[in-house]
Design a protein around this motif. Structure first.
Motif, PDB file in Angstrom:
ATOM      1  N   ALA A  40       0.835  -1.208   0.000  1.00 38.57           N
ATOM      2  CA  ALA A  40       0.000   0.000   0.000  1.00 38.57           C
ATOM      3  C   ALA A  40       0.867   1.256   0.000  1.00 38.57           C
ATOM      4  CB  ALA A  40      -0.923  -0.016   1.219  1.00 38.57           C
ATOM      5  N   MET A  41       1.980   1.197   0.754  1.00 35.46           N
ATOM      6  CA  MET A  41       2.886   2.361   0.760  1.00 35.46           C
ATOM      7  C   MET A  41       3.482   2.591  -0.621  1.00 35.46           C
ATOM      8  SD  MET A  41       4.974   2.507   4.331  1.00 35.46           S
ATOM      9  CE  MET A  41       5.854   1.012   3.979  1.00 35.46           C
ATOM     10  N   MET A  42       3.906   1.511  -1.259  1.00 34.74           N
ATOM     11  CA  MET A  42       4.533   1.664  -2.565  1.00 34.74           C
ATOM     12  C   MET A  42       3.527   2.027  -3.649  1.00 34.74           C
ATOM     13  SD  MET A  42       7.624   1.482  -2.045  1.00 34.74           S
ATOM     14  CE  MET A  42       8.063   1.612  -3.771  1.00 34.74           C
ATOM     15  N   SER A  43       2.273   1.641  -3.453  1.00 34.13           N
ATOM     16  CA  SER A  43       1.261   1.967  -4.464  1.00 34.13           C
ATOM     17  C   SER A  43       1.047   3.471  -4.583  1.00 34.13           C
ATOM     18  CB  SER A  43      -0.054   1.272  -4.129  1.00 34.13           C
ATOM     19  OG  SER A  43      -0.574   1.773  -2.907  1.00 34.13           O
ATOM     20  N   THR A  44       1.374   4.211  -3.515  1.00 31.00           N
ATOM     21  CA  THR A  44       1.229   5.667  -3.605  1.00 31.00           C
ATOM     22  C   THR A  44       2.194   6.265  -4.625  1.00 31.00           C
ATOM     23  OG1 THR A  44       2.809   5.967  -1.793  1.00 31.00           O
ATOM     24  CG2 THR A  44       0.496   5.829  -1.210  1.00 31.00           C
ATOM     25  N   GLN A  45       3.292   5.542  -4.909  1.00 29.46           N
ATOM     26  CA  GLN A  45       4.255   6.044  -5.889  1.00 29.46           C
ATOM     27  C   GLN A  45       3.727   5.925  -7.320  1.00 29.46           C
ATOM     28  OE1 GLN A  45       7.117   7.506  -4.713  1.00 29.46           O
ATOM     29  NE2 GLN A  45       6.095   7.125  -2.757  1.00 29.46           N
ATOM     30  N   ALA A  46       2.689   5.118  -7.497  1.00 31.32           N
ATOM     31  CA  ALA A  46       2.142   4.935  -8.838  1.00 31.32           C
ATOM     32  C   ALA A  46       1.203   6.065  -9.241  1.00 31.32           C
ATOM     33  CB  ALA A  46       1.406   3.602  -8.924  1.00 31.32           C
ATOM     34  N   ILE A  47       0.827   6.922  -8.283  1.00 28.66           N
ATOM     35  CA  ILE A  47      -0.085   8.025  -8.593  1.00 28.66           C
ATOM     36  C   ILE A  47       0.716   9.151  -9.247  1.00 28.66           C
ATOM     37  CG2 ILE A  47      -1.718   9.681  -7.635  1.00 28.66           C
ATOM     38  CD1 ILE A  47      -2.112   7.780  -5.291  1.00 28.66           C
ATOM     39  N   PRO A  48       0.342   9.591 -10.436  1.00 30.86           N
ATOM     40  CA  PRO A  48       1.079  10.698 -11.076  1.00 30.86           C
ATOM     41  C   PRO A  48       1.010  11.966 -10.228  1.00 30.86           C
ATOM     42  CG  PRO A  48      -0.379   9.588 -12.638  1.00 30.86           C
ATOM     43  CD  PRO A  48      -0.731   9.061 -11.291  1.00 30.86           C
ATOM     44  N   VAL A  49       2.129  12.645 -10.151  1.00 27.81           N
ATOM     45  CA  VAL A  49       2.196  13.853  -9.324  1.00 27.81           C
ATOM     46  C   VAL A  49       1.268  14.932  -9.868  1.00 27.81           C
ATOM     47  CG1 VAL A  49       3.735  15.631  -8.443  1.00 27.81           C
ATOM     48  CG2 VAL A  49       4.549  13.286  -8.690  1.00 27.81           C
ATOM     49  N   ILE A  50       1.112  14.966 -11.164  1.00 27.93           N
ATOM     50  CA  ILE A  50       0.289  16.021 -11.750  1.00 27.93           C
ATOM     51  C   ILE A  50      -1.178  15.884 -11.308  1.00 27.93           C
ATOM     52  CG2 ILE A  50      -0.263  14.746 -13.865  1.00 27.93           C
ATOM     53  CD1 ILE A  50       0.122  17.402 -15.363  1.00 27.93           C
ATOM     54  N   VAL A  51      -1.602  14.662 -10.972  1.00 26.42           N
ATOM     55  CA  VAL A  51      -2.981  14.463 -10.505  1.00 26.42           C
ATOM     56  C   VAL A  51      -3.175  15.122  -9.142  1.00 26.42           C
ATOM     57  CG1 VAL A  51      -4.661  12.707  -9.836  1.00 26.42           C
ATOM     58  CG2 VAL A  51      -3.201  12.346 -11.830  1.00 26.42           C
ATOM     59  N   LEU A  52      -2.110  15.124  -8.333  1.00 27.14           N
ATOM     60  CA  LEU A  52      -2.204  15.661  -6.977  1.00 27.14           C
ATOM     61  C   LEU A  52      -1.831  17.139  -6.891  1.00 27.14           C
ATOM     62  CD1 LEU A  52      -0.474  12.671  -5.152  1.00 27.14           C
ATOM     63  CD2 LEU A  52      -2.924  13.046  -5.453  1.00 27.14           C
ATOM     64  N   ALA A  53      -1.457  17.740  -8.001  1.00 23.94           N
ATOM     65  CA  ALA A  53      -0.948  19.113  -7.956  1.00 23.94           C
ATOM     66  C   ALA A  53      -2.002  20.090  -7.422  1.00 23.94           C
ATOM     67  CB  ALA A  53      -0.476  19.534  -9.344  1.00 23.94           C
ATOM     68  N   VAL A  54      -3.198  20.033  -7.976  1.00 24.10           N
ATOM     69  CA  VAL A  54      -4.233  20.983  -7.564  1.00 24.10           C
ATOM     70  C   VAL A  54      -4.657  20.759  -6.105  1.00 24.10           C
ATOM     71  CG1 VAL A  54      -6.582  21.788  -8.024  1.00 24.10           C
ATOM     72  CG2 VAL A  54      -5.022  21.333  -9.928  1.00 24.10           C
ATOM     73  N   PRO A  55      -4.955  19.513  -5.676  1.00 23.97           N
ATOM     74  CA  PRO A  55      -5.285  19.322  -4.246  1.00 23.97           C
ATOM     75  C   PRO A  55      -4.161  19.775  -3.316  1.00 23.97           C
ATOM     76  CG  PRO A  55      -5.890  17.382  -5.504  1.00 23.97           C
ATOM     77  CD  PRO A  55      -5.137  18.267  -6.424  1.00 23.97           C
ATOM     78  N   LEU A  56      -2.902  19.494  -3.684  1.00 22.32           N
ATOM     79  CA  LEU A  56      -1.790  19.932  -2.838  1.00 22.32           C
ATOM     80  C   LEU A  56      -1.719  21.455  -2.762  1.00 22.32           C
ATOM     81  CD1 LEU A  56       1.095  17.482  -3.810  1.00 22.32           C
ATOM     82  CD2 LEU A  56       0.044  17.771  -1.562  1.00 22.32           C
ATOM     83  N   PHE A  57      -1.932  22.104  -3.875  1.00 19.49           N
ATOM     84  CA  PHE A  57      -1.904  23.569  -3.890  1.00 19.49           C
ATOM     85  C   PHE A  57      -2.982  24.138  -2.976  1.00 19.49           C
ATOM     86  CE2 PHE A  57      -3.564  27.549  -5.675  1.00 19.49           C
ATOM     87  CZ  PHE A  57      -2.433  28.340  -5.606  1.00 19.49           C
TER      88      PHE A  57
END
Length: 310
Positions: free
Chosen positions: A144-161
């Motif tokens: 489960a920890m490693m599966s987080t690396q499979a998520i593209p960073v660009i998908v999380l850009a707006v929520p992180l911002f």
């Protein structure tokens, strides 16, 4: 009356009754390469492809170095002038004398070091627990920890911002440290599990007999023995935080700008300062290359052992 004699057959067998083995067919000449020749051909092809791949990755960096030490006018001609007499380090002196360039360099160093220290402290504790404690769902937790690396960073850009701006951390080094730690920590845990599993359990049993607790065993026995792994993992974490561009571009504006973002700013929409961009690129890349070369053996070992044992 004399009877006529019959001629003996040419293939008559000898009267002794012995049977001769049929003669072996003549050996056919071998076609193509022998096994040794095929092996040598594969080796030559493998080395040729390796050289081509090496040139593909190294050539842009070498050209960037050339651009940083020659005047732009010499290289932008139809036939580039690479006269050694024209070599100059003026672009390095100019950039390293500007506070607008030194500040992003300082930001990158601070963010990289803080991220590395936090990841090593938290990752070592988590990895030691995963390596030594037995509980249900251990493998599932690692995956489960490693599966987080499979998520593209660009998908999380707006929520992180949105989250960083809501917390009031936009354009601060803390925003980058928190974000990088969240992304790098699973990889640190994954790598460190393999190093802790290599330590003999008998040493820890002996320490427990002498009265050491879990924490004392971790910091006095396991951590010193896993020091090469800690160093390699720290280098990996620092390189990842130092060289990131996308998240630094999203989460900073001017105060917490890092070196990769500053390097990209030399390429504008209407004008490009190729010499400054190449010089900044060399300054950004050089620490990463030196660290990667120094710790490449342990980095590869950590990634492969983590992949196998995890």
């Amino acid at each position: 009356m004399n009877t006529p004699r019959t001629a003996a057959a040419p293939d008559a067998r000898p009267s002794t009754g012995a049977v001769t083995a049929p003669s072996a067919p003549p050996a056919r000449p071998r076609r193509g390469l022998s096994r040794r020749g095929r092996r040598r051909a594969v080796t030559v092809l493998h080395r040729f492809l390796l050289v081509v791949a090496l040139l593909y990755f190294v050539a842009p960096f070498l050209w960037m170095v050339v651009y940083s030490v020659f005047p732009a006018g010499n290289l932008q001609r139809e036939n580039p002038d690479l006269d050694p007499g024209a070599l100059t380090l003026s672009s390095y002196r100019r950039l390293l004398g500007q506070s607008s360039f030194l500040q992003p360099m300082l930001n990158s160093a601070v963010v990289g070091l803080l991220t590395t220290l936090i990841c090593l402290a938290l990752g070592s504790v988590a990895a030691y627990g995963l390596a030594r404690l037995r509980f249900r769902g251990k493998q599932v937790l690692l995956l489960a920890m490693m599966s987080t690396q499979a998520i593209p960073v660009i998908v999380l850009a707006v929520p992180l911002f949105i989250v960083i701006r809501t917390l009031g951390l936009f354009d601060t080094p803390a925003a980058l440290v928190i974000t990088y730690t969240a992304f790098i920590l699973p990889l640190v845990v994954w790598m460190m599990v393999g190093f802790f599993e290599d330590i003999p359990v008998s040493l820890e049993k002996a320490a427990r007999i002498d009265g050491c607790g879990r924490w004392q065993i971790l910091w006095r026995i396991a951590a010193p023995l896993a020091a090469p792994g800690l160093a390699a993992t720290g280098v990996f974490a620092f390189i990842t935080a130092w060289s990131d561009f996308f998240l630094a571009k999203i989460l900073t504006a001017s105060n917490a700008t890092t070196l990769p973002v500053k390097t990209a700013s030399f390429q504008g929409l209407f004008a490009n300062d190729y010499t400054s961009a190449a010089t900044a690129g060399v300054i950004t890349t050089l620490p990463v290359m030196l660290l990667a070369l120094a710790a490449q053996r342990w980095i590869v070992r950590g990634l492969t052992e983590g992949a196998v044992k995890g």
